[in-house]
Motif scaffolding. Structure first.
Motif, PDB file in Angstrom:
ATOM      1  N   THR A  52     -97.003 -28.278  60.463  1.00  0.00           N
ATOM      2  CA  THR A  52     -97.611 -28.555  59.157  1.00  0.00           C
ATOM      3  C   THR A  52     -97.307 -29.990  58.766  1.00  0.00           C
ATOM      4  N   ASP A  53     -98.090 -30.520  57.850  1.00  0.00           N
ATOM      5  CA  ASP A  53     -97.839 -31.875  57.364  1.00  0.00           C
ATOM      6  C   ASP A  53     -96.434 -31.977  56.776  1.00  0.00           C
ATOM      7  N   SER A  54     -95.989 -30.930  56.102  1.00  0.00           N
ATOM      8  CA  SER A  54     -94.652 -30.944  55.502  1.00  0.00           C
ATOM      9  C   SER A  54     -93.583 -31.042  56.578  1.00  0.00           C
ATOM     10  N   GLU A  55     -93.782 -30.338  57.693  1.00  0.00           N
ATOM     11  CA  GLU A  55     -92.808 -30.385  58.777  1.00  0.00           C
ATOM     12  C   GLU A  55     -92.761 -31.772  59.414  1.00  0.00           C
TER      13      GLU A  55
ATOM     14  N   GLN B  27     -89.620 -34.519  59.365  1.00  0.00           N
ATOM     15  CA  GLN B  27     -89.092 -35.208  60.545  1.00  0.00           C
ATOM     16  C   GLN B  27     -88.962 -36.697  60.274  1.00  0.00           C
ATOM     17  N   ILE B  28     -89.976 -37.263  59.642  1.00  0.00           N
ATOM     18  CA  ILE B  28     -89.951 -38.690  59.339  1.00  0.00           C
ATOM     19  C   ILE B  28     -88.837 -39.007  58.361  1.00  0.00           C
ATOM     20  N   LYS B  29     -88.711 -38.178  57.326  1.00  0.00           N
ATOM     21  CA  LYS B  29     -87.657 -38.400  56.344  1.00  0.00           C
ATOM     22  C   LYS B  29     -86.272 -38.271  56.967  1.00  0.00           C
ATOM     23  N   GLY B  30     -86.176 -37.404  57.969  1.00  0.00           N
ATOM     24  CA  GLY B  30     -84.900 -37.209  58.637  1.00  0.00           C
ATOM     25  C   GLY B  30     -84.614 -38.230  59.721  1.00  0.00           C
TER      26      GLY B  30
ATOM     27  N   PRO C  64     -88.849 -38.486  64.054  1.00  0.00           N
ATOM     28  CA  PRO C  64     -90.226 -38.061  64.357  1.00  0.00           C
ATOM     29  C   PRO C  64     -90.380 -37.804  65.846  1.00  0.00           C
ATOM     30  N   SER C  65     -91.101 -36.748  66.205  1.00  0.00           N
ATOM     31  CA  SER C  65     -91.229 -36.378  67.611  1.00  0.00           C
ATOM     32  C   SER C  65     -92.619 -36.657  68.165  1.00  0.00           C
ATOM     33  N   ALA C  66     -93.444 -37.360  67.424  1.00  0.00           N
ATOM     34  CA  ALA C  66     -94.801 -37.665  67.873  1.00  0.00           C
ATOM     35  C   ALA C  66     -95.086 -39.151  67.700  1.00  0.00           C
ATOM     36  N   GLN C  67     -96.031 -39.632  68.508  1.00  0.00           N
ATOM     37  CA  GLN C  67     -96.457 -41.029  68.368  1.00  0.00           C
ATOM     38  C   GLN C  67     -97.690 -41.164  67.461  1.00  0.00           C
ATOM     39  N   ILE C  68     -98.468 -40.060  67.359  1.00  0.00           N
ATOM     40  CA  ILE C  68     -99.707 -40.091  66.570  1.00  0.00           C
ATOM     41  C   ILE C  68     -99.732 -38.847  65.685  1.00  0.00           C
ATOM     42  N   TRP C  69    -100.276 -39.007  64.502  1.00  0.00           N
ATOM     43  CA  TRP C  69    -100.319 -37.920  63.517  1.00  0.00           C
ATOM     44  C   TRP C  69    -101.758 -37.728  63.062  1.00  0.00           C
ATOM     45  N   VAL C  70    -102.269 -36.511  63.212  1.00  0.00           N
ATOM     46  CA  VAL C  70    -103.620 -36.172  62.763  1.00  0.00           C
ATOM     47  C   VAL C  70    -103.508 -35.273  61.533  1.00  0.00           C
TER      48      VAL C  70
END
Length: 546
Positions: A105-108, A112-115, A118-124
């Motif tokens: 989810t966007d919240s998840e 991750q970013i706030k923590g 982040p585990s991804a390079q791109i976000w859709v």
């Protein structure tokens, strides 16, 4: 595909060093740089081919060439289909890029970013607000590119219900008075609902009172799932996905003035990195290709301009007229207002039990109407609400003209809710005396201010049928106003609203008193006991708009 505007790593480091939240931002920046550098590098320790070139396989030699895309569960399905069997170009180490979709989810993803991990390079995503929030959290600009798919915000429901709302487009006046009532999702998480609520507030802008009450109504009834028996704001794609899994098919109708588009776009999570840039451009080329568009159409999405509904769109989709809708800034303002409206409420209900409350109209006394309406009102506030019950008339509690019957209690506690309901039931049995209004306002204002909790809305709701009438004196109007002026504390705000019953209430006086505290001074008028329930509902639904 136009490149998005991103902040460089060196700029991020300088910014984060100056930030008041430097440690958190620094952690995020370090994580992003690690992904941008090390995560992309091929591990060549296993050797290469006969010509010395690195091999695109064998263990994890090219593990760094895998591109991870974070997307909500709704979007991950068509993304996986669009990328099925797709191989990208080779990176600068000769490793072939592959794409993996991470359903989150966007919240998840935001957490991750706030923590800082982040585990991804791109976000859709289909919600620009989450990109903005991520930018603030990370200290780096995370900006989506041009949309590649879209879905209009519509109203779902049984076809026969939707016909009552209008022809091809449902009028807001009919939508907001529909039975059963319209519901929406949480606008902070659902873009379709945010766009629709924004459109409603703009359509009703000429009637501010009605707009505020409508907003309050929607805020109180928010839910995350599409009901099968009531009108509901959702995206056409979400409705198509729901219909695909259910034997009971729901129809859709467009919004008055045109249905704004929920647009799907992608953003790079790493700035100024050639590997991320190349992977992003390849991805967008794939998603805007015939194969990519077919995959999203199969999931109920339209093309980016929203012009043509997919073949599996719900009944009524062909008549939906689309529009770009309000600006992102305007929608953000509505989302902020929604967050304010849905804060936990601390409601001090102050009921007049003076003798005149026995007066009857059509066989119903004023106090009986208040008792019945107040119990009903408990169902109109969120479960996070806490309520205190006060009563007032002359010398009600010894020499005091007011009494706290129930201290502030959460209605989520069954035992405490039962006590509140029992106290409300017995209101008619305690009617006597005169209307000691000014002393009561001062006492309850002080109590609510003392009870104030950060992050919650504190409101005093005064229910009365008369003017100040205290044979033994008490505070004068001028004395009350001075005390309120001296007591106002912007850090501990308390709203004051009044439910006035009958013709004897000086509504201007009460409005002026409330305005001193910085609230809107709203006075709701019920001319007969029969009006009380509807007016009380309006006051509760408008609780944060003062």
């Amino acid at each position: 595909m136009a490149d998005a505007d991103y902040t460089s790593r060196s700029e991020r480091r300088r910014d984060s060093a100056r930030s008041n939240t430097g440690k958190t931002v620094a952690a995020v920046v370090v994580a992003l740089v690690a992904i941008g550098g090390g995560a992309w590098a091929c591990n060549q320790s296993g050797g290469g081919d006969d010509n010395g070139n690195p091999q695109a396989g064998g263990g994890d030699k090219c593990a760094g060439a895998q591109v991870t895309i974070a997307a909500s569960p709704t979007l991950s399905g068509p993304l996986n289909k669009a990328l099925d069997g797709y191989k990208g170009g080779k990176d600068d180490q000769g490793c072939e890029r592959t794409y993996s979709v991470q359903a989150a989810t966007d919240s998840e993803t935001l957490n991750q970013i706030k923590g800082g991990s982040p585990s991804a390079q791109i976000w859709v995503s289909d919600n620009p607000g989450t990109f903005d929030e991520a930018s603030k959290a990370s200290g780096a600009k995370i900006t989506p590119g041009t949309a590649f798919a879209s879905s209009p915000a519509v109203i779902s429901g049984p076809a026969d219900q939707l016909k009552k709302l209008g022809g091809d487009e449902a009028s807001w006046s009919k939508i907001l008075s529909a039975k059963p009532a319209l519901t929406v999702a949480d606008v902070s998480r659902d873009r379709a609902s945010a766009l629709a609520v924004t459109a409603a507030s703009q359509a009703l802008a000429t009637d501010n009172q009605k707009a505020r009450e409508a907003f309050g109504q929607l805020a109180l009834t928010a839910r995350d799932s599409i009901p099968s028996n009531a009108p509901y704001v959702t995206s056409e794609a979400a409705l198509a996905a729901r219909n695909a899994k259910s034997s009971t098919k729901l129809a859709e109708i467009g919004l008055e003035g045109g249905s704004p588009l929920v647009k799907v776009s992608a953003a790079k999570m790493i700035a100024d990195d050639p590997q991320t840039d190349a992977a992003y451009e390849e991805l967008m080329t794939r998603l805007t290709s015939a194969e990519g568009q077919k995959a999203f159409a199969g999931a109920g999405y339209r093309s980016a301009d929203g012009s043509k509904p997919p073949s599996n769109a719900p009944q009524g989709a062909g008549s939906v007229r689309t529009t770009s809708g309000a600006s992102d800034q305007t929608v953000s303002q509505v989302v902020a207002s929604w967050a304010e409206a849905t804060k936990p409420l601390r409601l001090t209900t102050v009921v007049d039990v003076s003798g005149s409350m026995r007066e009857k109209t059509r066989g119903v006394s004023r106090i009986e109407a208040v008792s019945k309406a107040t119990k009903h009102g408990l169902s109109l506030v969120p479960a996070s609400t806490s309520i205190a019950v006060w009563e007032f008339s002359t010398e009600l509690d010894g020499k005091k003209d007011y009494e706290e019957r129930i201290p502030m209690s959460p209605i989520s506690d069954p035992a405490k809710l039962k006590r509140i309901q029992a106290s409300i039931d017995t209101l008619p049995q305690r009617v006597k005396g005169d209307t000691a209004l000014y002393d009561t306002i001062w006492a309850t204002y002080q109590a609510a201010q003392k009870d104030y909790k950060d992050g919650q809305i504190s409101t005093v709701l005064l229910v009365t049928d008369g003017r100040n009438d205290d044979p033994k004196g008490g505070l004068s109007l001028s004395e009350l106003k001075k005390k309120l002026r001296d007591a106002v504390d912007p850090k501990r705000p308390v709203d004051i609203s009044t439910l006035a019953i009958g013709e004897d209430v000086n509504t201007k006086e009460l409005s002026d008193i409330a305005k001193i505290t910085g609230s809107g001074g709203t006075v709701y008028t019920a001319k007969t006991p029969q009006d009380v329930s509807a007016v009380l509902a309006a006051s509760l639904q408008n609780r944060s708009s003062n």
